[in-house]
Design a protein around this motif. Structure first.
Motif, short mmCIF file in Angstrom:
data_model
loop_
_atom_site.label_atom_id
_atom_site.label_comp_id
_atom_site.label_asym_id
_atom_site.label_seq_id
_atom_site.Cartn_x
_atom_site.Cartn_y
_atom_site.Cartn_z
N ILE A 212 76.62 10.14 9.64
CA ILE A 212 75.40 10.91 9.95
C ILE A 212 75.46 11.40 11.40
O ILE A 212 75.13 12.54 11.70
N LYS A 213 75.92 10.53 12.27
CA LYS A 213 76.02 10.90 13.69
C LYS A 213 77.02 12.06 13.85
O LYS A 213 76.74 13.04 14.54
N ARG A 214 78.17 11.93 13.17
CA ARG A 214 79.19 13.00 13.27
C ARG A 214 78.63 14.33 12.77
O ARG A 214 78.83 15.37 13.37
N LYS A 215 77.88 14.27 11.66
CA LYS A 215 77.31 15.49 11.08
C LYS A 215 76.32 16.12 12.07
O LYS A 215 76.30 17.34 12.26
N ALA A 216 75.48 15.28 12.69
CA ALA A 216 74.50 15.78 13.64
C ALA A 216 75.20 16.44 14.83
O ALA A 216 74.80 17.53 15.28
N ILE A 217 76.27 15.81 15.31
CA ILE A 217 77.00 16.37 16.45
C ILE A 217 77.60 17.73 16.08
O ILE A 217 77.55 18.69 16.85
N ARG A 218 78.10 17.80 14.84
CA ARG A 218 78.68 19.08 14.38
C ARG A 218 77.61 20.16 14.32
O ARG A 218 77.80 21.30 14.74
N GLN A 219 76.43 19.78 13.82
CA GLN A 219 75.34 20.77 13.71
C GLN A 219 74.90 21.27 15.08
O GLN A 219 74.61 22.44 15.27
N ILE A 220 74.82 20.33 16.04
CA ILE A 220 74.42 20.73 17.40
C ILE A 220 75.49 21.65 18.00
O ILE A 220 75.18 22.67 18.62
N HIS A 221 76.74 21.32 17.73
CA HIS A 221 77.84 22.17 18.19
C HIS A 221 77.67 23.59 17.63
O HIS A 221 77.76 24.58 18.36
N MET B 140 74.98 25.03 16.58
CA MET B 140 73.77 25.68 17.10
C MET B 140 74.02 26.30 18.48
O MET B 140 73.57 27.39 18.78
N PHE B 141 74.78 25.58 19.33
CA PHE B 141 74.96 26.04 20.71
C PHE B 141 76.32 26.70 20.94
O PHE B 141 76.60 27.20 22.02
N GLY B 142 77.17 26.65 19.92
CA GLY B 142 78.50 27.25 20.05
C GLY B 142 79.45 26.42 20.89
O GLY B 142 80.55 26.86 21.22
N SER B 143 79.04 25.20 21.29
CA SER B 143 79.93 24.31 22.04
C SER B 143 79.32 22.91 22.08
O SER B 143 78.15 22.73 21.76
N ASP B 144 80.15 21.95 22.51
CA ASP B 144 79.65 20.56 22.64
C ASP B 144 78.99 20.34 23.99
O ASP B 144 78.44 19.28 24.24
N GLU B 145 79.12 21.32 24.85
CA GLU B 145 78.72 21.14 26.24
C GLU B 145 77.29 20.64 26.44
O GLU B 145 77.06 19.72 27.22
N PRO B 146 76.29 21.20 25.70
CA PRO B 146 74.92 20.74 25.95
C PRO B 146 74.68 19.27 25.60
O PRO B 146 73.78 18.65 26.13
#
Ligand SMILES: Nc1ncnc2c1ncn2[C@@H]1O[C@H](COP(=O)(O)OP(=O)(O)OP(=O)(O)O)[C@@H](O)[C@H]1O
Ligand SMILES: [Mg+2]
Length: 303
Positions: free
Chosen positions: A204-213, A215-221
Motif C-alpha cells: 500500500i505504501k509503495r502504491k501511494a508513493i507511486r501515485q504521488i510520483h 501526481m507531481f511528475g517526480s519523487d522530489e516533493p
C-alpha cells in the motif's frame, strides 16, 4: 493590491490538506515541540473550528482559552491579533481556534477574493517576524480558510495517508494553490509527507508513493521520512495533554514494563514503548523540513 511585508511571513508554513484526519493537527503540534526544543521560537495557529490543536498541548480547558474568538475577529474585521497569543510551552505560542471560527468562511465569501485570501496574512504580518517558524494548522473542508492559510504562507506541507481518498485531498490542495497564486506569488510546496503508515502494509505504501510520483511528475516533493501508525502512544499523549517528545522523555525517566509487571510501579504511568519510534519519525521529518527551508532560502539569496 494590498501591500504586505512578505519578509515577515517567510517562515510561515501551512500544514494543509482538504481531507480530514490526515494528521495535520498532530504534525503541527509535534513539529512545534521539536522546533522549540531546538531553540526556535514557534507560533502555531489553529484554523479549525474543532479547536483540537490546543488539546495536543493540554490547554483546551484553560479559563483563558478563547475558542477562536480573537482569530475570527482578525479574519473578519482585521481586529489586532497580537494579544490573542497564548504561551503553551517554552518557545511555543498558540493562537487558539475553535467554535468562533464557524462563521468566518461565510463572511469571507462576501469579501473580494483578495481580501479573503489575504485576511490571515494581514493578521499575522505585524508579529510573524518575531518567530523562527509559524505553523498553520489547516481545517478539513473549509475552502475559504484553507485559501487564507495559503495566502499567508510561504510554504505548504501536505500530510496524506496512503488511502485513495486522502490522496484525492492532494489534488484539492492543487486547486487551492491555483486560486491563491495570483495574490500570493511566494507560496510554494515544501513537501508531502505520508502519515499513519502501517509498517506491515508495504504494498500500500509503495502504491501511494507511486501515485504521488505520478501526481507531481517526480519523487522530489515527497519527504523521505514517514509518520508511522502508533495509536496507543497518540492516545496516551492526548489523554495527558503532552507532546510525543515529552512522552518520550517521560518514558526514559519513568518505569519500565517489567517493573509494572512485577508490581514495582503503577501502570498509570506506563507509556507505550512505540513512543521512541514515533518520536524518531517526527524528529527525522523536522530535520528534513529544516534542510528544505535552508535550501529554499539559500536559493532565494542566490537569485
Ligand atoms: N501516528 C498516529 N498513529 C495513529 N493515530 C494517529 C497518529 N497521529 C494522530 N492520530 C490520530 O488520528 C486522528 C486524526 O489526527 P489529526 O487530528 O492530527 O488529523 P487532522 O488532519 O488534523 O484531522 P482534521 O482534519 O479533523 O483536523 C486523531 O484521532 C489522532 O489522535
Ligand atoms: Mg486537525
Amino acid at each position: 493590491m494590498t501591500q504586505l511585508d512578505r519578509v515577515a511571513l517567510e517562515r510561515v508554513i501551512a500544514v494543509i490538506n482538504g481531507k480530514g484526519g490526515v494528521l495535520k493537527t498532530f504534525l503541527t503540534a509535534n513539529l512545534s515541540g521539536f522546533f522549540a526544543a531546538n531553540g526556535y521560537r514557534v507560533l502555531v495557529v489553529d484554523l479549525d473550528q474543532q479547536g483540537s490543536l490546543a488539546r495536543d498541548y493540554g490547554v483546551r480547558d484553560d479559563d483563558d482559552y478563547d475558542h477562536g474568538k480573537a482569530l475570527a475577529a482578525a479574519l473578519m474585521v482585521q481586529a489586532a491579533l497580537t494579544n490573542a497569543r497564548k504561551s503553551v510551552r517554552e518557545n511555543i505560542d498558540l493562537i487558539p481556534g475553535g467554535r468562533h471560527l464557524s462563521g468566518v468562511s461565510g463572511y469571507l465569501m462576501t469579501k473580494t477574493p483578495e481580501q479573503a485570501i489575504l485576511s490571515l496574512a494581514q493578521a499575522l504580518e505585524p508579529f510573524a517576524g518575531e518567530y523562527d517558524v509559524v505553523l498553520l494548522d489547516g481545517p478539513p473542508g473549509d475552502q475559504a480558510i484553507q485559501n487564507a492559510a495559503l495566502g499567508a504562507a510561504r510554504w505548504a506541507i501536505i500530510p496524506t495517508k496512503s488511502d485513495a481518498t486522502s490522496l484525492d485531498g492532494l489534488e484539492q490542495v492543487n486547486d487551492r494553490f491555483e486560486q491563491v497564486l495570483p495574490y500570493n506569488a511566494s507560496i510554494d510546496l515544501l513537501g508531502v509527507v505520508l502519515t499513519d503508515v502501517d509498517s506491515s502494509a508495504k504494498a500500500i505504501k509503495r502504491k501511494a508513493i507511486r501515485q504521488i510520483h505520478d501526481m507531481f511528475g517526480s519523487d522530489e516533493p515527497l519527504f523521505k521520512s514517514v509518520i508511522r501508525h502508533a495509536s496507543a502512544v497518540v492516545q496516551t499523549a492526548r489523554d495527558v495533554g503532552k507532546l510525543v517528545l515529552e512522552l518520550e522523555r517521560d518514558a526514559n525517566d519513568g518505569p519500565q514494563w517489567w517493573e509494572i509487571r512485577r508490581g514495582e510501579a503503577s501502570s498509570d504511568t506506563y507509556i507505550p514503548s512505540s513512543v521512541t519510534g514515533l518520536a524518531g519519525d517526527i524528529h527525522s521529518l523536522a530535520s528534513e523540513i529544516v534542510e528544505r527551508l535552508a535550501a529554499g532560502e539559500s536559493e532565494e539569496d542566490g537569485s
